[in-house]
Design a protein around this motif. Structure first.
Motif, mmCIF file in Angstrom:
data_model
loop_
_atom_site.group_PDB
_atom_site.id
_atom_site.type_symbol
_atom_site.label_atom_id
_atom_site.label_comp_id
_atom_site.label_asym_id
_atom_site.label_seq_id
_atom_site.Cartn_x
_atom_site.Cartn_y
_atom_site.Cartn_z
ATOM 1 N N GLY A 1 -10.775 7.041 -8.593
ATOM 2 C CA GLY A 1 -9.585 6.317 -8.158
ATOM 3 C C GLY A 1 -9.811 5.615 -6.833
ATOM 4 N N LEU B 1 -9.928 1.630 -6.036
ATOM 5 C CA LEU B 1 -9.076 0.969 -5.047
ATOM 6 C C LEU B 1 -9.916 0.126 -4.097
ATOM 7 N N ALA C 1 -1.164 3.757 -8.136
ATOM 8 C CA ALA C 1 -1.938 2.768 -7.379
ATOM 9 C C ALA C 1 -1.348 1.375 -7.535
#
Lengths: 545, 356
Positions: free
Chosen positions: A336, A340, A517
């Motif tokens: 993750g 990002l 996100a």
């Protein structure tokens, strides 16, 4: 409009650096598209053509999916915007946010949830069978497959592309026409047909065309809901055969259809013109009265289907105990965070690269416009085709880069550059040429004007554009699936891999992470939307001129 | 006037870039391009595996390998056999992968012909029969799998189950069969074998018959087995271990299996193997050799047998309990090297018949 153009014409041309970057960006964006077409024509000689029956069904499916999605998104998005912005709906400020939320949920995640719940012998049919003793095949669960199932899932996911611009027009647009109609006692439906709809038509049309382009390009939803389209067929050729000819060949019709759509979008956008906010006054909302409950019910149904259903299903899967232990949290969080970081970097690069084409579109004259259009070639290339074209070019030209991260970065840039150019163009559009001219006439160089006037003034628009890029990039699936180097994972890939093997619970955690996100940039985007600072600039510009 | 000058500068630069990019095609690239993060530094702390097997089926083996070799971190890219084979060919100038695991012997043979695999005599593979490995040691088969027809016991009685692949075109199964699509290596290999055994006409007729019977073609065999297990479809054309995986599920497990064409006079059960090869120029060749050898340890072969219900190729490793022994039934005996030349045509036949 005309006087603006003459005014722009008298402005100094952009500095040569902008030209150079603009040219480079156009070349990077254009070469893969051209090369794919060249390879397609090469393949006609030596690769067997796809059987005409298959081609026929691909064309029908793809066209139906694209128009169905656009139509449904239009109905959903326009109704939402009208109800929220033009009536006495209770809870309007909350609905404004809820109606944009589907953007945080990738269509394939909604597709996965819909599939698991509604497929024949799926969760719902089994539940009906075991608890209510309903025999199997009583309800037509097969209906979720094919064109309409895919169109509904896509429309629920991407209707904000219609809702957001239409709501913005209704919120900020000139209301004196509606006011006049109201004063002269016109019935609400006449007013809707003759005043409101014409006002929102360009925004709605633009949004629906965007939905069409999205549906043409989408891979995940038709792949899940068993609908063969050009995107899924090209993916099949790409993964099923060593020879790239077949994939290139199938890309050709898709590129042509998409090009035709983009050209019509240009036409439509051109008709819109600039709205003049000389006499902005708050709109007197339509009183819903007894229809209030129906409106609430309708909005709730759509949002539950688009947002509540996937999040609820994902949370349910996530709570299923056995999988919770097997989830490698460390790896997932690492993926993750890496995702990002990657998207942040690539979105920033893309935004940076888009500055030059956006400026050239504004002030580069004929050649500038042509260069900018070239850099928007990615619009004509769905993710699968971008992946293919990058592979083809890298393979022929710079084969040492094959298998590295560079082709993936290139694919992201090419695919999303049009979006970035468009956002930046819109951001620059808010700045009156007079301001720019003032800077130049006071002896500032073009570069200094860009740095000290244009970019700061356009900053809110640029930020919103960046957020939109981030949002689109973090949801990207097909190009990432095909081009990711070994060991490079995105949340989207971590959703797709287990889900395509039927391990839904395993897909739930990355999906929830991805939604969280995506909420960050969405908030950034919406907050920019709500501050009418940009229209203030515009008003100021008008007063000055 | 200065505007036009800048414009010409821009255009000149554009032309220059265009020329460089276009003439750059085919000329050897400069070493400065070698700055990508995944490029090896010669260390063997990483191992890059390209796998035609799905992640879920390979992950237990990778976990066991990482446990046995804690200094090596495995990076896996799972996809379709041909997708990854194409990638390996495209990466020849700068290989990224160390090991390629395929689920289809034919794809392996065809890739080996392109000289992208490195010969390596894997320790512990002497006992594997010569038809299951390359004469030049560029690839070695890991396990065997059989093409079978699985069925849902709630929907089909054992006596009605097709005993031949050719029965799948019978109209009584219309809309009731699930299969993988034409990008699936195992299905491609099956059609290539049938083309060799039955000839073009009969194979094409069979394929068109499948399409006419409204067979649902899925992206993966996992979809097929789940759809048959849940009862959405009555029959599924799969590799045998997909039946076993479904039968061992907690729910939707009322499934049966038919090893078709296994009687005298029939063509025999179609077999295929998974295989491993090391990429020529692999950045982590030593780790690749370690991993290749690891695949043939009795413990690893046993993992394949127990977790994936495959037929191990190392003698002495027990198959999973209840598995139909291959030596008790008639299987296709055919020279896979010559079948391998059929694959492209077979895929073309599938697609011409209308299989997506």
């Amino acid at each position: 409009m005309h006087s603006w153009q003459t005014l722009i014409g008298t402005l100094r041309r952009p500095p040569s650096l902008i030209w150079m970057v603009g040219v480079c960006v156009a070349i990077i964006a254009l070469i893969p598209a051209i090369y794919t077409v060249v390879r397609a024509f090469e393949a006609i000689g030596n690769t067997p053509l796809p059987p005409s029956k298959m081609l026929q069904s691909l064309i029908i499916n793809t066209v139906l999916l694209a128009s169905g999605t656009a139509l449904l998104s239009g109905i959903i998005g326009i109704s939402q915007a009208l109800l929220i912005e033009r009536t006495t709906l209770f809870g309007r400020s909350v609905w404004r946010i809820i109606a944009a939320l589907p953007l945080a949920i990738p269509p394939y995640v909604l597709g996965i949830c819909v599939l698991a719940l509604f497929r024949p012998r799926g969760i719902i049919e089994k539940w009906l069978h075991t608890t209510l003793d309903m025999p199997y095949d009583t309800l037509p669960f097969h209906g979720i497959f094919g064109v309409w199932g895919s169109a509904v899932v896509l429309a629920l996911s991407i209707s904000p592309y219609v809702y957001l611009p239409v709501a913005a027009v209704l919120r900020q647009g000139s209301n004196h026409l509606s006011e006049m109609a109201q004063l002269s006692g016109t019935k609400w439906h006449t007013q809707l047909r003759h005043v409101t709809l014409p006002i929102i038509a360009p925004a709605a049309g633009g949004g629906m065309l965007l939905c069409m382009l999205y549906a043409l390009a989408d891979f995940g939803v038709p792949a899940l809901l068993r609908l063969p389209t050009f995107s899924t067929a090209i993916y099949g050729q790409f993964t099923g055969q060593i020879n790239r000819g077949g994939a290139a060949l199938l890309s050709l019709p898709l590129i042509l259809v998409t090009l035709a759509l983009i050209i019509s979008e240009e036409r439509l956008a051109g008709r819109g013109g600039v709205q003049i906010n000389r006499s902005w006054r708050p709109y007197v909302p339509h009183v819903l009265g007894p229809w209030h409950w129906l409106a609430q019910w309708g909005l709730t149904t759509v949002s539950v289907a688009a947002v509540g259903l996937p999040i609820g299903t994902l949370l349910f899967w996530a709570s299923q105990a056995p999988s919770a232990n097997t989830i490698a949290w460390g790896t997932l969080i690492q993926t993750g965070l890496g995702n990002l970081l990657f998207v942040t970097i690539v979105a920033t690069i893309t935004t940076g690269l888009a500055i030059a084409p956006a400026l050239l579109l504004r002030r580069g004259g004929m050649i500038g416009v042509i260069l900018t259009r070239c850099s928007q070639a990615g619009y004509a290339l769905p993710g699968v085709v971008v992946a293919l074209s990058v592979v083809l070019v890298v393979n022929r030209g710079i084969s040492t880069l094959a298998g590295s991260l560079i082709p993936l970065v290139l694919a992201y840039i090419i695919r999303f550059l049009p979006q970035a150019v468009q956002s930046l163009d819109a951001a620059f559009m808010q700045i009156a040429p007079a301001i720019e001219e003032a800077g130049q006439s006071l002896g500032r160089s073009a570069a200094s004007v860009l740095q000290r006037i244009m970019l700061p003034l356009a900053a809110p628009g640029i930020r919103a554009g960046w957020a939109l890029l981030f949002l689109s990039m973090i949801k990207e699936l097909p190009a990432t699936l095909l081009l990711r180097p070994a060991g490079f994972d995105t949340l989207a890939v971590r959703i797709w891999m287990p889900a395509s093997d039927g391990h839904f619970a395993e897909a739930a955690y990355p999906a929830l992470l991805l939604i969280v996100a995506a909420l960050l940039p969405l908030t950034l985007m919406l907050s920019t939307h709500h501050h009418p600072s940009t229209s203030k600039h515009e008003e100021a510009a008008w007063k000055q001129s | 006037m200065s505007f036009t000058k800048t414009r010409w500068t821009g255009l000149g630069f554009a032309t220059w870039l265009l020329v460089v990019l276009l003439t750059g095609c085919g000329t050897p690239s400069t070493p400065t391009a070698n700055t990508t993060p995944t490029v090896a530094t010669g260390s063997n702390d990483t191992l890059v595996i390209y796998s035609g097997r799905s992640e879920a089926l390979l992950n237990p083996v990778i976990a066991a390998f990482e446990k046995a070799h804690p200094t090596i971190k495995v990076q896996l890219k799972a996809g379709k056999n041909n997708e990854l084979a194409a990638a390996i060919l495209e990466e020849q100038a700068n290989p990224q992968a160390d090991v390629f695991i395929t689920t289809d012997m034919l794809a392996t043979i065809n890739l080996a012909k392109q000289q992208v695999l490195m010969p390596y005599q894997i320790p512990g593979t002497d006992a594997i029969s010569s038809e299951y490995k390359a004469t030049d040691a560029t690839w070695t088969s890991i396990t065997t799998r059989a093409r079978v027809i699985m069925y849902n016991r709630d929907l089909v009685s054992a006596s009605d189950v097709p005993t031949s692949m050719l029965e799948l075109t019978d109209p009584k199964w219309k809309g009731k069969i699930a299969a993988a699509n034409s990008s699936n290596g195992s299905f491609q290999a099956q059609v290539a074998v049938m083309k060799q055994l039955l000839g073009d006409t009969q194979t094409t007729a069979w394929l068109t018959g499948l399409v006419a019977n409204d067979v649902q073609f899925f992206g993966s065999h996992s979809d097929v087995r789940k759809a048959v297990g849940s009862g959405e479809f009555a029959l599924g054309l799969v590799n045998h271990y997909y039946y076993e995986l479904q039968a061992h599920e907690q729910s939707d497990n009322n499934v049966g299996v038919s090893y078709p064409d296994s009687k005298a006079g029939q063509m025999g059960v179609i077999l295929n193997t998974t295989a491993v090869g090391i990429i020529k120029g692999a950045p982590h060749a030593q780790a690749a050799q370690l991993f290749s050898a690891f695949l043939f340890l009795p413990e690893t072969q046993s993992l394949f047998a127990k977790l994936n219900y495959e037929y191990p190729l190392i003698p002495g490793v027990a198959t999973s309990e209840g598995l139909t022994p291959l030596d008790s039934i008639k299987t296709v005996q055919i020279d896979m090297q010559s079948v391998a030349t059929n694959v492209a045509d077979a895929v073309q036949m599938m697609q011409s018949a209308g299989i997506p």
